[in-house]
Design an enzyme around this catalytic site. Structure first.
Site, mmCIF file in Angstrom:
data_model
loop_
_atom_site.group_PDB
_atom_site.id
_atom_site.type_symbol
_atom_site.label_atom_id
_atom_site.label_comp_id
_atom_site.label_asym_id
_atom_site.label_seq_id
_atom_site.Cartn_x
_atom_site.Cartn_y
_atom_site.Cartn_z
ATOM 1 N N GLU A 44 -0.056 0.705 -0.843
ATOM 2 C CA GLU A 44 -0.246 1.735 -1.878
ATOM 3 C C GLU A 44 -0.688 3.057 -1.280
ATOM 4 O OE1 GLU A 44 -3.606 2.567 -1.605
ATOM 5 O OE2 GLU A 44 -3.486 0.855 -0.224
ATOM 6 N N GLU A 86 -1.630 1.691 2.420
ATOM 7 C CA GLU A 86 -0.179 1.901 2.548
ATOM 8 C C GLU A 86 0.583 0.594 2.753
ATOM 9 O OE1 GLU A 86 0.697 4.630 5.728
ATOM 10 O OE2 GLU A 86 -0.509 6.255 4.878
#
Lengths: 353, 353
Positions: free
Chosen positions: A176, A319
């Protein structure tokens, strides 16, 4: 809600018989029994998840979902909000940490705009647009999203997974991007685990002491205002969650329903795992905890769900970077399982009885 | 002894100026500073070791050294002694754990016969024969080897490294095979660290409680008999060591002298690292601790030297398996260092000041 309910209905138990056969095979390989530790446990779990005698990990996909957070206006992050959007462009150009580590792991990265504040200026086949809204609301003042948006967010995650599944997914990973999303993840963690906010809340991208104190206060006030109900995951998600977190819980539910292992990255992904777990506890068996984040709330999440991290490398980037690294360990475990010689084949004497 | 002295003389300090430039580069990449934790530290260490602006890890070599131990006749292992020889054949055939994980890591494996009890029945270009003797003596009764043999063992390790170095080595890894060698490693660890034998001694390949009690007693008696001098590493090595351990300390010394990072595997490799460290403390900076073994003495070694393991996966196989896995993390750290975009190049806003 129908899509969520149908997905949950399809989540089954691990294949215990296949796991027993996997254990027998592991014990026949030329090594003292159990001496490859977590690699052996992981291979067995992957057999149980997939139900396959020889699971594969050819198609690895990391789902990196991006969204903005209204709570950012409370000064809880070290970075300005526009970085969410800018990092999406960096993901698409291949220059971010997740791009490098996904290439290293042989995984493809699917970027999803779940609710970045601006309309993105690019089109790319690597980018899926599932915008629920232009960022969440500031949950210090009002609910982050409506219950309807929370449902749509989870269902968007399910759709994203299903679209990729049709192209082939052996292993899924979560990731994310969203400035201020550790604030949301901390609030979710507090709501579900009951742990104290100050014990959960970390420095995110690297805030100083005064910002950290403010962040703790913001979360405490928000929890007091909304009183999210830990027995109602959608209530927690809608009151203090984020769109990328909603989407990731959908990814986890969908992966479990398809008997695909899902490598859960760090703290934010962990908050999504909490949502998925509280919607359906059986999802736990399909999760592989990639690593233990520097964000101190992450350990509390892992203990609450009852999953053990593979790596502990002081990561706090998100991420999906930890998930990518963990996928290389997962590959190793399957190679051990499928490629090692047995005592019999190699003519090696077994343990003295 | 001349070869050892010359090698030690060539071991220098890390390149501090290059490390400073590496830190600047790391801080310019599109991530919060330090958020890739151990990956960033590792990249910086690799720059310091090699002195190169952009270190490479193309040529990865795992040195798996095999030897037999006279102490095996005291019933300290769960496996019969012939397994050392049999496993060498398994290594050469490519079916062992280390073969699988070295292939996974893209590393080549160099097998060395440092003192297997029997003359090996095969010739292979993958096998180097540096037999110091047909196994060590039973150190419960006499010194494991002469001081001369200890020196020859270390020098054989230096030679093996130098032979490979001529073919290209960017990263070295250590590994071993030798039935009963955790008994030797435990004795070495006790001698150097002063920790209690029972706090150091583990189950090795998987012995039961009564064998474990015997193993502890054997080590205690041997230490009482020999009184190895922790200030004289060759004294410790010759009294309670092993030929593969001698060779591995040579590998570590030679790698450090050539400014090549050396990934140190588990407990036995750790005992070799203790020898190398006590011969020359600067070797520490060239070591990368692959993982923390299940063998409880390993943590004591790592703390004594002052190095932090990368992985903690409940491994206890040896052979270099943990080193191979850690090499994949090392690759990842160098890719982060060389491939990630900077804030400037990617047009991403930096931290608020």
């Amino acid at each position: 809600m129908q899509k969520i309910n149908e997905t949950i209905k399809n989540i089954g138990l691990l294949d215990a018989a296949a796991m027993e056969r996997a254990q027998e095979r592991l014990d026949s390989l030329t090594k003292p029994q159990g001496s490859l530790g977590r690699l052996e446990e992981l291979a067995k779990q992957l057999v149980g998840i997939t139900g396959k005698e020889r699971p594969e990990s050819k198609n690895k996909v990391i789902f990196t979902l991006a969204a903005d957070h209204g709570i950012a206006e409370e000064g809880v992050s070290a970075f300005p909000q526009e970085v969410t959007e800018q990092m999406v462009y960096n993901f698409l150009a291949g220059g971010a940490g997740i791009n490098v580590l996904a290439r290293h792991a042989g995984a493809r990265v699917v970027i999803v705009d779940m609710g970045v504040k601006k309309k993105l200026k690019v089109k790319s086949e690597k980018l899926k647009v599932k915008k629920i809204d232009l960022g969440t609301k500031n949950f210090l003042k009002e609910k982050a999203m409506t219950r309807e948006q929370a449902i749509r967010g989870i269902e968007a995650g399910i759709e994203v997974f299903e679209e990729e599944f049709r192209q082939g997914v052996d292993v899924a990973g979560t990731g994310e991007m969203g400035i201020a999303n550790t604030t949301s993840a901390s609030a979710i963690t507090a709501a579900f685990t009951g742990a104290k906010v100050e014990e959960i809340t970390g420095r995110g991208t690297g805030i100083d002491n005064s910002s950290l104190a403010r962040k703790v206060k913001v979360i405490e006030q928000a929890l007091k205002l909304h009183r999210p109900d830990p027995k109602d995951a959608l209530d927690v998600l809608s009151k203090v969650g984020g769109f990328e977190i909603a989407g990731l819980s959908g990814i986890i539910l969908a992966a479990a329903a398809r008997r695909i292992p899902v490598v859960v990255d760090g703290f934010i992904s962990g908050a999504a795992a909490l949502i998925a777990y509280h919607l359906e506890p059986k999802t736990k068996d399909y999760m592989i905890a990639a690593h233990c984040s520097v964000e101190k709330g992450h350990r509390i999440i892992l203990e609450h769900i009852g999953i053990k991290p593979l790596l502990d490398l002081n990561l706090r980037l998100g991420e999906g970077t930890g998930a990518a690294l963990a996928m290389t360990i997962l590959d190793a475990s399957l190679k051990i399982f499928t490629e090692m010689a047995s005592f019999k084949d190699a003519g090696v004497s077994e343990e003295k009885k």
